[in-house]
Design an enzyme around this catalytic site. Sequence first.
Site, short mmCIF file in Angstrom:
data_model
loop_
_atom_site.label_atom_id
_atom_site.label_comp_id
_atom_site.label_asym_id
_atom_site.label_seq_id
_atom_site.Cartn_x
_atom_site.Cartn_y
_atom_site.Cartn_z
N CYS A 130 1.03 -1.07 2.08
CA CYS A 130 -0.24 -0.72 1.57
C CYS A 130 -0.57 -0.92 0.08
O CYS A 130 -0.26 -0.10 -0.56
CB CYS A 130 -0.69 0.69 1.97
SG CYS A 130 -2.62 1.01 1.65
N CYS A 133 -2.81 1.79 -1.48
CA CYS A 133 -2.23 3.14 -1.45
C CYS A 133 -1.36 3.34 -2.97
O CYS A 133 -1.26 4.43 -3.59
CB CYS A 133 -1.36 3.39 -0.13
SG CYS A 133 -2.63 3.17 1.27
N ASP A 134 -0.49 2.21 -2.87
CA ASP A 134 0.69 2.46 -3.67
C ASP A 134 0.71 1.55 -4.98
O ASP A 134 1.61 1.38 -5.94
CB ASP A 134 1.96 1.95 -3.15
CG ASP A 134 2.31 2.77 -1.85
OD1 ASP A 134 1.83 3.95 -2.11
OD2 ASP A 134 2.85 2.33 -0.72
#
Length: 302
Positions: A130, A133-134
Site C-alpha cells: 500500500c 499507507c506507507d
Amino acid sequence: MHDIIIVGAGVAGLSAAIYGLRAGKSVLLFEEKTYGGQIINTPEIENYPGIKKVSGFEFATNLYEQAMELGAEIKYEKVLGITTVEGHKIIKTDSDIYEAKSVIIATGAKNRPLGVARETELIGAGVSYCATCDGMFFRGKDVAVVGGGNTALEDALFLASYCNKVYVIHRRDAFRGEDKLVESLKDKDNVSFCLDSQVTKLVGLDRVEGVEVSNKKTGDIKTIAVSGVFVAIGQMPDNKAFEELIATDEYGYIVASENCKTKEPGVFVAGDCRTKTVRQLTTAAADGAVAALAAGEYLQTM
C-alpha cells in the site's frame, strides 16, 4: 434470523446493504478488518460517474454511513463457513453462529504477493502493498514499484512526489495500465522503467536494502539499491471458506455471471471475488445492487 447476511463490507457489500435495506429487508454485514475494502487506501478517485474527485476514505465512509443510517448492522468477525440447513443459511464466524434466509458474498480480493524468499519477513521493513499507507516513510529515498496495471502506475505517481527515485519494474514489455498514467510517469524525471523484468530476490538483512532484478529476455541480473518495495501485481480472492458450498474457478473466484447468482439457491456474490472481466469501483457497486435485488426476488419465493 436475518433476511440477508452480507460477507464483506467493501464497496460491493455496502452497496448491497443499501439496496437490501431500501427494499425493506433486514441486513447484517460481517467484516474481518474494516469497512470500505481496498478503496479506502486510494488517495483520489476520479473515475466514478457523477463524482469529479474524492478520496477513497471519504467515498467509503460516505457509503458506510449511508448504509448505517438506513439501519444496517455490522459485526467485525471473520466468516469461517456457510452451510444450508432446511433452506436456511447457517453462517459460522470466529465468534458465533448466525442464521439467514439468504447470503451475499462480497469478500473482494487481497493483494497478490511477489512470491520471493523473505517477503513476509520483511513486510513493514521495506516491503509494502500500500503506497498511500506507507509511502511517507520513504520520503527522499529510492523505492521500487512492482507491477504494470493501474494500481502500480498510480502508486508510482504517488511515490514520485515524495521519493528521490522510483523504479517501476514490470515483467512485460508494455504496461497494462492506462496510457494517460504511463505518459504522466514518463514526464517525471525521477521515475525509471525496468521492463521485461521481475524481482527474483530481496536484498538486506533486517530491512530491504535493494532488489535483485532479472531480465526475462536477456537473462541479465542486476541489483537495484532501494529502501522500499511496493508490490502491486494484482489480487487474489479469499473464498476458501465457501468452496464446499459453491463453485469456484481455477483461480479461486466464485463462479457467477452478471446476475450475481451462484448455483446454490439463496447464495449470491458481488464484487471482485466473483468471475468477471472488469474489476472497478463502479462494477463493485453495480454488483452490490444486482445481488441485493436478486436476493430480494429469492426471498419472495420462500
